[in-house]
Motif scaffolding. Structure first.
Motif, mmCIF file in Angstrom:
data_model
loop_
_atom_site.group_PDB
_atom_site.id
_atom_site.type_symbol
_atom_site.label_atom_id
_atom_site.label_comp_id
_atom_site.label_asym_id
_atom_site.label_seq_id
_atom_site.Cartn_x
_atom_site.Cartn_y
_atom_site.Cartn_z
ATOM 1 N N ASP A 22 13.600 9.763 0.525
ATOM 2 C CA ASP A 22 13.047 9.112 1.638
ATOM 3 C C ASP A 22 11.434 8.930 1.486
ATOM 4 O O ASP A 22 10.798 9.974 1.363
ATOM 5 N N PHE A 23 11.004 7.655 1.306
ATOM 6 C CA PHE A 23 9.484 7.376 1.043
ATOM 7 C C PHE A 23 9.284 6.892 2.438
ATOM 8 O O PHE A 23 9.804 5.961 2.996
ATOM 9 N N MET A 24 8.237 7.591 3.124
ATOM 10 C CA MET A 24 7.704 7.279 4.343
ATOM 11 C C MET A 24 6.240 7.044 4.497
ATOM 12 O O MET A 24 5.604 7.753 3.679
ATOM 13 N N VAL A 25 5.937 5.999 5.175
ATOM 14 C CA VAL A 25 4.369 5.661 5.361
ATOM 15 C C VAL A 25 4.170 5.578 6.862
ATOM 16 O O VAL A 25 4.747 4.928 7.480
ATOM 17 N N GLU A 26 3.131 6.403 7.102
ATOM 18 C CA GLU A 26 2.601 6.350 8.481
ATOM 19 C C GLU A 26 2.166 4.990 9.088
ATOM 20 O O GLU A 26 1.330 4.265 8.149
ATOM 21 N N ARG A 27 2.602 4.534 9.903
ATOM 22 C CA ARG A 27 2.518 3.042 10.489
ATOM 23 C C ARG A 27 2.239 3.081 11.973
ATOM 24 O O ARG A 27 3.333 3.200 12.557
ATOM 25 N N GLY A 28 1.274 3.414 12.608
ATOM 26 C CA GLY A 28 1.034 3.503 14.023
ATOM 27 C C GLY A 28 1.643 4.921 14.392
ATOM 28 O O GLY A 28 1.326 5.873 13.750
ATOM 29 N N ALA A 29 2.559 4.843 15.545
ATOM 30 C CA ALA A 29 3.121 6.092 15.891
ATOM 31 C C ALA A 29 4.473 6.439 15.164
ATOM 32 O O ALA A 29 5.306 7.200 15.779
ATOM 33 N N ALA A 30 4.975 5.883 14.016
ATOM 34 C CA ALA A 30 6.089 6.073 13.529
ATOM 35 C C ALA A 30 5.866 5.916 12.056
ATOM 36 O O ALA A 30 4.747 5.681 11.535
ATOM 37 N N LEU A 31 6.994 6.050 11.222
ATOM 38 C CA LEU A 31 6.872 6.304 9.530
ATOM 39 C C LEU A 31 7.918 5.082 9.351
ATOM 40 O O LEU A 31 9.014 5.143 9.591
ATOM 41 N N ALA A 60 15.214 -0.293 -2.960
ATOM 42 C CA ALA A 60 14.789 0.550 -1.901
ATOM 43 C C ALA A 60 15.664 -0.100 -0.505
ATOM 44 O O ALA A 60 15.468 -1.176 -0.373
ATOM 45 N N LEU A 61 16.122 1.058 0.304
ATOM 46 C CA LEU A 61 16.758 0.387 1.356
ATOM 47 C C LEU A 61 15.735 0.662 2.437
ATOM 48 O O LEU A 61 15.509 1.845 2.578
ATOM 49 N N ARG A 62 15.609 -0.153 3.329
ATOM 50 C CA ARG A 62 14.938 -0.113 4.654
ATOM 51 C C ARG A 62 15.776 0.545 5.436
ATOM 52 O O ARG A 62 16.499 0.158 6.016
ATOM 53 N N LEU A 63 14.996 1.545 6.091
ATOM 54 C CA LEU A 63 15.665 2.386 7.112
ATOM 55 C C LEU A 63 14.951 2.164 8.517
ATOM 56 O O LEU A 63 13.763 1.895 8.380
ATOM 57 N N PRO A 64 15.439 2.407 9.535
ATOM 58 C CA PRO A 64 14.787 2.616 10.881
ATOM 59 C C PRO A 64 13.622 3.269 10.567
ATOM 60 O O PRO A 64 13.468 4.553 9.952
ATOM 61 N N ASP A 65 12.513 3.067 11.346
ATOM 62 C CA ASP A 65 11.287 3.969 11.414
ATOM 63 C C ASP A 65 11.824 5.398 12.142
ATOM 64 O O ASP A 65 12.726 5.566 12.719
ATOM 65 N N HIS A 66 10.913 6.377 11.365
ATOM 66 C CA HIS A 66 11.391 7.591 11.861
ATOM 67 C C HIS A 66 10.155 8.553 12.553
ATOM 68 O O HIS A 66 8.933 7.868 12.506
ATOM 69 N N ARG A 67 10.472 9.319 12.876
ATOM 70 C CA ARG A 67 9.456 10.170 13.716
ATOM 71 C C ARG A 67 8.108 10.573 12.805
ATOM 72 O O ARG A 67 8.450 11.033 11.643
ATOM 73 N N LEU A 68 6.868 10.898 13.209
ATOM 74 C CA LEU A 68 5.738 11.334 12.596
ATOM 75 C C LEU A 68 6.045 12.998 12.246
ATOM 76 O O LEU A 68 5.534 13.213 11.234
#
Length: 130
Positions: A22-31, A60-68
């Motif tokens: 899972d590749f996650m990038v901080e974007r505002g209040a979510a990943l 890459a499969l775009r997933l729903p945003d995740h928690r920080l």
């Protein structure tokens, strides 16, 4: 400065999705989150793996945003969906962000350099590490 994390997500036997990263990038209040089944060659080399077959861009499969919280979390995933462990993390610079294209500059402990995520006409994302 926003942060990124690359998590290894090991799923249990019989899971609808195979183990992946899972590749996650901080974007505002979510990943903002993408799942990738294989890593691009540049990342595999950065993680100290031998690379015999080159894969510059991977699906890459775009997933729903995740928690920080996932920036720091390692352990079991709720709902018996497996276990995550941190592969790398660090700050990143957003060079471009649109609905169809994300360009970042990573400054992780092991993953350093540009990464491009692009949404193709067929609706699939690709991740390319440079």
């Amino acid at each position: 400065m926003p942060r990124f994390v690359l998590l290894r997500h090991v799923t249990p036997p019989g899971s609808p999705r195979a183990s992946h990263w899972d590749f996650m990038v901080e974007r505002g209040a979510a990943l903002a989150t993408w799942a990738v089944e294989e890593l691009p060659s540049a990342w595999r080399r950065g993680l100290g793996e031998d690379v015999t077959a080159e894969a510059e861009a991977v699906r890459a499969l775009r997933l729903p945003d995740h928690r920080l919280a996932y920036l720091e979390y390692e352990g079991p995933v709720s709902g018996d969906r497996g276990v995550v462990s941190r592969t790398d993390a660090g700050p990143c610079t957003v060079l471009q962000w649109s609905e169809r294209s994300v360009l970042l500059l990573l400054a992780g402990e092991r993953l350093v350099g540009r990464v491009a995520l692009r949404l193709a006409e067929d609706g699939h994302w690709s991740l390319r590490a440079e």
